[in-house]
Write a protein that holds these residues in place. Structure first.
Motif, PDB file in Angstrom:
ATOM      1  N   UNK A   8       6.352   4.838  15.440  1.00 26.16           N
ATOM      2  CA  UNK A   8       4.981   4.508  14.710  1.00 26.16           C
ATOM      3  C   UNK A   8       5.123   2.964  14.641  1.00 26.16           C
ATOM      4  N   UNK A   9       3.739   2.405  14.324  1.00 25.65           N
ATOM      5  CA  UNK A   9       3.448   1.159  14.067  1.00 25.65           C
ATOM      6  C   UNK A   9       4.098   0.798  12.575  1.00 25.65           C
ATOM      7  N   UNK A  10       4.970  -0.207  12.938  1.00 23.13           N
ATOM      8  CA  UNK A  10       5.333  -0.786  11.486  1.00 23.13           C
ATOM      9  C   UNK A  10       4.675  -1.276  10.595  1.00 23.13           C
ATOM     10  N   UNK A  11       3.605  -1.944  11.293  1.00 25.94           N
ATOM     11  CA  UNK A  11       2.253  -2.730  10.432  1.00 25.94           C
ATOM     12  C   UNK A  11       1.789  -1.639   9.428  1.00 25.94           C
ATOM     13  N   UNK A  12       1.698  -0.281   9.892  1.00 23.30           N
ATOM     14  CA  UNK A  12       1.113   0.688   9.192  1.00 23.30           C
ATOM     15  C   UNK A  12       1.809   0.774   7.649  1.00 23.30           C
ATOM     16  N   UNK A  13       3.146   0.602   7.691  1.00 27.02           N
ATOM     17  CA  UNK A  13       3.942   0.605   6.495  1.00 27.02           C
ATOM     18  C   UNK A  13       3.622  -0.673   5.556  1.00 27.02           C
ATOM     19  N   UNK A  14       3.245  -1.866   6.292  1.00 29.02           N
ATOM     20  CA  UNK A  14       2.945  -3.070   5.343  1.00 29.02           C
ATOM     21  C   UNK A  14       1.549  -2.988   4.879  1.00 29.02           C
ATOM     22  N   UNK A  15       0.872  -2.322   5.694  1.00 28.48           N
ATOM     23  CA  UNK A  15      -0.699  -2.487   5.339  1.00 28.48           C
ATOM     24  C   UNK A  15      -0.738  -1.280   4.078  1.00 28.48           C
ATOM     25  N   UNK A  16      -0.015  -0.212   3.983  1.00 29.02           N
ATOM     26  CA  UNK A  16      -0.090   0.809   2.954  1.00 29.02           C
ATOM     27  C   UNK A  16       0.619   0.119   1.735  1.00 29.02           C
ATOM     28  N   UNK A  17       1.617  -0.697   1.827  1.00 34.54           N
ATOM     29  CA  UNK A  17       2.120  -1.503   0.862  1.00 34.54           C
ATOM     30  C   UNK A  17       1.180  -2.340   0.143  1.00 34.54           C
ATOM     31  N   UNK A  18       0.418  -2.989   0.818  1.00 32.36           N
ATOM     32  CA  UNK A  18      -0.367  -4.169   0.330  1.00 32.36           C
ATOM     33  C   UNK A  18      -1.643  -3.438  -0.292  1.00 32.36           C
ATOM     34  N   UNK A  19      -2.092  -2.090   0.243  1.00 33.57           N
ATOM     35  CA  UNK A  19      -3.266  -1.541  -0.270  1.00 33.57           C
ATOM     36  C   UNK A  19      -2.826  -0.825  -1.598  1.00 33.57           C
ATOM     37  N   UNK A  20      -1.828  -0.541  -2.011  1.00 37.49           N
ATOM     38  CA  UNK A  20      -1.254   0.262  -3.148  1.00 37.49           C
ATOM     39  C   UNK A  20      -1.084  -1.136  -4.117  1.00 37.49           C
ATOM     40  N   UNK A  21      -0.569  -2.297  -3.675  1.00 42.83           N
ATOM     41  CA  UNK A  21      -0.247  -3.145  -4.515  1.00 42.83           C
ATOM     42  C   UNK A  21      -1.477  -3.765  -4.999  1.00 42.83           C
ATOM     43  N   UNK A  22      -2.525  -3.815  -4.096  1.00 47.15           N
ATOM     44  CA  UNK A  22      -3.942  -4.249  -4.598  1.00 47.15           C
ATOM     45  C   UNK A  22      -4.794  -3.378  -5.220  1.00 47.15           C
ATOM     46  N   UNK A  23      -4.259  -2.007  -5.241  1.00 46.28           N
ATOM     47  CA  UNK A  23      -5.020  -0.932  -5.907  1.00 46.28           C
ATOM     48  C   UNK A  23      -6.261  -0.380  -5.178  1.00 46.28           C
ATOM     49  N   UNK A  24      -6.298  -0.958  -3.906  1.00 44.11           N
ATOM     50  CA  UNK A  24      -7.492  -0.979  -3.104  1.00 44.11           C
ATOM     51  C   UNK A  24      -7.897   0.896  -2.884  1.00 44.11           C
ATOM     52  N   UNK A  25      -6.905   1.559  -2.955  1.00 43.06           N
ATOM     53  CA  UNK A  25      -7.087   3.035  -2.852  1.00 43.06           C
ATOM     54  C   UNK A  25      -7.822   3.560  -3.955  1.00 43.06           C
ATOM     55  N   UNK A  26      -8.027   2.876  -4.942  1.00 45.68           N
ATOM     56  CA  UNK A  26      -8.662   3.212  -6.133  1.00 45.68           C
ATOM     57  C   UNK A  26     -10.073   3.027  -6.437  1.00 45.68           C
TER      58      UNK A  26
END
Length: 88
Positions: A8-26
């Motif tokens: 898998x693409x390691x950037x996926x992990x970093x992107x998901x971490x940042x999305x959660x940190x910023x609460x963009x998924x909400x």
């Protein structure tokens, strides 16, 4: 030859971490988030790996910081694109 399921693409992990940190998924529904993630990841040069632990162990700190900065810039671009679509 068949690509292994663990690749898998390691950037996926970093992107998901940042999305959660910023609460963009909400803020956005699943369809918008899927497009959002594609927009972010398409701005980044993929780093394919098999095991996350390998990257965590062998990746120099300055390179991890650089990757996180790249993700933050790509997320800002994607946010501005969503805002433009909302104004259209």
């Amino acid at each position: 030859m068949r690509l292994h399921d663990d690749i898998h693409n390691y950037f996926e992990k970093i992107v998901v971490e940042e999305i959660i940190k910023r609460k963009l998924d909400k803020l956005y529904d699943e369809d918008v988030m899927a497009d959002f993630c594609c927009t972010v990841l398409n701005q980044l040069t993929p780093r394919y790996i098999r095991f996350d632990v390998d990257m965590a162990f062998y990746l120099p700190q300055h390179e991890r910081i650089h990757m996180e900065n790249q993700v933050n810039v790509a997320i800002e671009v994607a946010i501005s694109q969503i805002a433009k679509k909302g104004q259209a």
